[in-house]
Design a protein around this motif. Structure first.
Motif, PDB file in Angstrom:
ATOM      1  N   THR A 276       0.622  -1.268  -0.320  1.00 59.60           N
ATOM      2  CA  THR A 276       0.192  -0.368  -0.174  1.00 59.60           C
ATOM      3  C   THR A 276       0.959   0.992   0.227  1.00 59.60           C
ATOM      4  O   THR A 276       1.871   0.827   0.582  1.00 59.60           O
ATOM      5  CB  THR A 276      -1.006  -0.085   1.591  1.00 59.60           C
ATOM      6  OG1 THR A 276      -1.817  -1.138   1.507  1.00 59.60           O
ATOM      7  CG2 THR A 276      -1.842   0.997   1.069  1.00 59.60           C
TER       8      THR A 276
ATOM      9  N   HIS B 295       4.865   4.683   9.073  1.00 58.61           N
ATOM     10  CA  HIS B 295       3.965   4.052   9.550  1.00 58.61           C
ATOM     11  C   HIS B 295       2.520   4.808   9.996  1.00 58.61           C
ATOM     12  O   HIS B 295       3.030   6.390  11.100  1.00 58.61           O
ATOM     13  CB  HIS B 295       3.887   3.077  10.824  1.00 58.61           C
ATOM     14  CG  HIS B 295       5.126   2.018  10.837  1.00 58.61           C
ATOM     15  ND1 HIS B 295       4.779   0.913  11.186  1.00 58.61           N
ATOM     16  CD2 HIS B 295       6.689   1.704  10.518  1.00 58.61           C
ATOM     17  CE1 HIS B 295       5.212  -0.547  10.357  1.00 58.61           C
ATOM     18  NE2 HIS B 295       5.803   0.466  10.395  1.00 58.61           N
TER      19      HIS B 295
ATOM     20  N   LEU C 147      -4.731   3.905   9.380  1.00 61.27           N
ATOM     21  CA  LEU C 147      -5.306   3.575   7.866  1.00 61.27           C
ATOM     22  C   LEU C 147      -6.779   3.854   8.106  1.00 61.27           C
ATOM     23  O   LEU C 147      -7.624   2.564   8.639  1.00 61.27           O
ATOM     24  CB  LEU C 147      -4.501   2.803   7.133  1.00 61.27           C
ATOM     25  CG  LEU C 147      -4.966   2.296   6.052  1.00 61.27           C
ATOM     26  CD1 LEU C 147      -3.943   2.319   5.081  1.00 61.27           C
ATOM     27  CD2 LEU C 147      -6.310   1.596   5.816  1.00 61.27           C
TER      28      LEU C 147
ATOM     29  N   ILE D  24      -7.673   0.829  10.958  1.00 66.79           N
ATOM     30  CA  ILE D  24      -6.139   0.060  11.068  1.00 66.79           C
ATOM     31  C   ILE D  24      -4.759   1.289  11.709  1.00 66.79           C
ATOM     32  O   ILE D  24      -4.336   1.707  11.618  1.00 66.79           O
ATOM     33  CB  ILE D  24      -5.958  -0.353  10.111  1.00 66.79           C
ATOM     34  CG1 ILE D  24      -7.009  -1.107   9.329  1.00 66.79           C
ATOM     35  CG2 ILE D  24      -5.238  -1.861  10.289  1.00 66.79           C
ATOM     36  CD1 ILE D  24      -6.936  -1.360   7.933  1.00 66.79           C
TER      37      ILE D  24
ATOM     38  N   ASP E 167      -1.004   2.229  13.329  1.00 63.63           N
ATOM     39  CA  ASP E 167       0.938   1.624  12.754  1.00 63.63           C
ATOM     40  C   ASP E 167      -0.103   0.998  11.618  1.00 63.63           C
ATOM     41  O   ASP E 167       0.831  -0.004  11.526  1.00 63.63           O
ATOM     42  CB  ASP E 167       0.806   0.557  14.527  1.00 63.63           C
ATOM     43  CG  ASP E 167       2.397   0.759  14.239  1.00 63.63           C
ATOM     44  OD1 ASP E 167       2.435   2.405  13.931  1.00 63.63           O
ATOM     45  OD2 ASP E 167       2.990  -0.295  14.385  1.00 63.63           O
ATOM     46  N   GLN E 168      -0.298   1.147  10.829  1.00 63.32           N
ATOM     47  CA  GLN E 168      -0.527   0.543   9.662  1.00 63.32           C
ATOM     48  C   GLN E 168       1.007   1.104   8.591  1.00 63.32           C
ATOM     49  O   GLN E 168       1.207   1.595   8.861  1.00 63.32           O
ATOM     50  CB  GLN E 168      -1.176   0.899   8.554  1.00 63.32           C
ATOM     51  CG  GLN E 168      -1.585   0.188   7.059  1.00 63.32           C
ATOM     52  CD  GLN E 168      -1.222  -1.764   7.220  1.00 63.32           C
ATOM     53  OE1 GLN E 168      -2.113  -2.002   8.044  1.00 63.32           O
ATOM     54  NE2 GLN E 168      -1.001  -1.948   5.967  1.00 63.32           N
TER      55      GLN E 168
ATOM     56  N   THR F 156       6.638  -5.799   4.587  1.00 63.47           N
ATOM     57  CA  THR F 156       5.392  -5.146   4.973  1.00 63.47           C
ATOM     58  C   THR F 156       3.912  -5.479   4.771  1.00 63.47           C
ATOM     59  O   THR F 156       3.528  -5.677   4.374  1.00 63.47           O
ATOM     60  CB  THR F 156       5.243  -3.912   4.198  1.00 63.47           C
ATOM     61  OG1 THR F 156       4.581  -3.703   3.415  1.00 63.47           O
ATOM     62  CG2 THR F 156       6.575  -2.962   4.485  1.00 63.47           C
TER      63      THR F 156
ATOM     64  N   PRO G 261      -2.820  -4.044   5.308  1.00 61.32           N
ATOM     65  CA  PRO G 261      -3.637  -3.702   5.738  1.00 61.32           C
ATOM     66  C   PRO G 261      -5.284  -4.502   6.543  1.00 61.32           C
ATOM     67  O   PRO G 261      -5.236  -4.211   7.216  1.00 61.32           O
ATOM     68  CB  PRO G 261      -4.885  -2.352   4.996  1.00 61.32           C
ATOM     69  CG  PRO G 261      -3.351  -1.863   3.631  1.00 61.32           C
ATOM     70  CD  PRO G 261      -2.662  -3.109   3.569  1.00 61.32           C
TER      71      PRO G 261
ATOM     72  N   ASN H 297      -3.550  -6.847   8.958  1.00 58.19           N
ATOM     73  CA  ASN H 297      -3.500  -5.885   9.821  1.00 58.19           C
ATOM     74  C   ASN H 297      -5.011  -5.658  10.828  1.00 58.19           C
ATOM     75  O   ASN H 297      -5.246  -5.945  12.027  1.00 58.19           O
ATOM     76  CB  ASN H 297      -2.767  -4.782   9.985  1.00 58.19           C
ATOM     77  CG  ASN H 297      -1.439  -4.502  10.030  1.00 58.19           C
ATOM     78  OD1 ASN H 297      -0.945  -5.368  10.401  1.00 58.19           O
ATOM     79  ND2 ASN H 297      -0.628  -3.652   9.919  1.00 58.19           N
TER      80      ASN H 297
ATOM     81  N   GLN I 246      -5.983  -7.313  14.388  1.00 60.07           N
ATOM     82  CA  GLN I 246      -6.802  -5.961  15.129  1.00 60.07           C
ATOM     83  C   GLN I 246      -8.443  -6.541  15.635  1.00 60.07           C
ATOM     84  O   GLN I 246      -9.273  -5.632  16.388  1.00 60.07           O
ATOM     85  CB  GLN I 246      -6.622  -5.030  14.687  1.00 60.07           C
ATOM     86  CG  GLN I 246      -5.021  -4.562  14.764  1.00 60.07           C
ATOM     87  CD  GLN I 246      -4.818  -2.863  14.194  1.00 60.07           C
ATOM     88  OE1 GLN I 246      -6.049  -1.812  14.547  1.00 60.07           O
ATOM     89  NE2 GLN I 246      -3.800  -3.108  13.606  1.00 60.07           N
TER      90      GLN I 246
END
Length: 356
Positions: free
Chosen positions: A55, A103, A106, A113, A115-116, A150, A153, A156, A160
């Motif tokens: 991203t 980071h 997002l 989200i 600390d993306q 990485t 999103p 993540n 989460q």
């Protein structure tokens, strides 16, 4: 076409908790939606791309001409930015992106989200980004495809606890339809398709790649036909929301375009619009299931001229050869990407084709 039943958890059914993001359609070539980055949030237009996993958005440090025409992210203006600085370069079929990793928060739909990781693009060469209606890319491929590893999103968001079920789905529509389409996260929208959904196992993680087992097109202009059986050695077909056309190895693309009487000029295959009614269907078999495209679906009309969506894409081993099924395919088929079960689901869209 017969569809098998899609046996998914009840959480996949259409409900009020669905996380939906609307898409915009630019001449059937670019489908993009919005995300927000940082605090206070800055809105960016992005392509939600199943054909890549990184991203990125343009950085305030970008020096390319392309960046002058797009929204830019400024780390100094976001109170939730966290520096990383790892250099990154991502190559695409239409160009490349260079920059560095940062980071921040997002937001997409109603998901926030934390600390993306994303890339701040500092170099964006080529006309695709210069003239694109989108600012950046939202990668939806598997983590193994991600440059610099990485975490994408959506992975993540799952970690989460933001999704009812680890799935997302696309409804991509024609430019002549008022609503351009949408992507849902965590569930599917039953109103977007008809019949049942066929689940096809992912043959190799990275892209959303499924086995192509056969191709068929009846004879027409040159009295020849195409009938290839890949059952003994299937090749990969990538379901790619970030690509507008249908990519085939050169030899296959040339045969298909020869059958429909397309003429090659200035990098595109031109077709006589008046001949579309009489041209044969293109039948694409994925894991043995027949997904056909009519001439009105594999031929794109723009400003009263018609062009074949069948184009040459040569990807070398060990990754290739591959077939790329982009938006010309996805306008006909609603697509569901099941991260947990590693499957792609396809069903006929509930939006009928408008023949123009």
């Amino acid at each position: 076409m017969q569809f098998t039943e899609f046996n998914s958890p009840n959480s996949l059914q259409n409900n009020s908790a669905v996380k939906r993001t609307e898409l915009n359609n630019y001449i059937n070539a670019q489908y993009y939606g919005t995300i927000e980055l940082g605090t206070p949030p800055v809105r960016f237009k992005v392509v939600f791309d199943t054909g890549s996993s990184n991203t990125w958005v343009p950085s305030s440090q970008c020096t390319s001409l392309s960046c002058k025409f797009h929204k830019k992210y400024s780390a100094k203006k976001s109170s939730t930015h966290r520096a990383n600085g790892t250099k990154i370069r991502v190559n695409y079929g239409s160009g490349s992106m260079s920059g560095f990793v940062s980071h921040d928060i997002l937001r997409v739909g109603d998901m926030q989200i934390e600390d993306q990781a994303f890339a701040e693009a500092t170099y964006l060469p080529g006309p695709a980004f210069l003239f694109g209606k989108f600012d950046g890319i939202f990668g939806l491929g598997f983590p193994s495809l991600s440059v610099r590893r990485t975490v994408p999103p959506l992975q993540n968001a799952i970690a989460q606890g933001m999704l009812d079920y680890p799935v997302f789905a696309f409804s991509i529509r024609h430019q002549d339809v008022k609503e351009a389409g949408f992507v849902t996260f965590g569930s599917i929208d039953e109103s977007a398709y008809v019949g049942n959904i066929i689940e096809i196992p992912v043959s190799r993680e990275g892209y959303w790649e499924v086995p192509l087992t056969a191709l068929h097109m009846d004879k027409f202009y040159n009295e020849s036909s195409l009938d290839i059986d890949f059952l003994n050695s299937p090749i990969g077909a990538v379901i790619d929301t970030g690509t507008s056309l249908l990519g085939f190895p050169s030899q296959i693309a040339e045969i298909l375009n020869d059958i429909i009487g397309a003429t090659y000029k200035n990098g595109m295959y031109r077709v006589d619009c008046a001949k579309r009614d009489s041209l044969p269907d293109l039948r694409i078999f994925l894991d043995g299931h027949d997904f056909s495209l009519s001439p009105y679906e594999y031929i794109v009309k723009h400003k009263k001229k018609c062009y074949s969506a069948i184009t040459k894409v040569d990807i070398r081993p060990p990754i290739g050869p591959l077939v790329i099924l982009g938006n010309a395919f996805l306008r006909k088929y609603y697509s569901v990407y099941d991260i947990a079960n590693r499957t792609v689901g396809l069903a006929l869209t509930s939006d009928p084709l408008i023949e123009i």
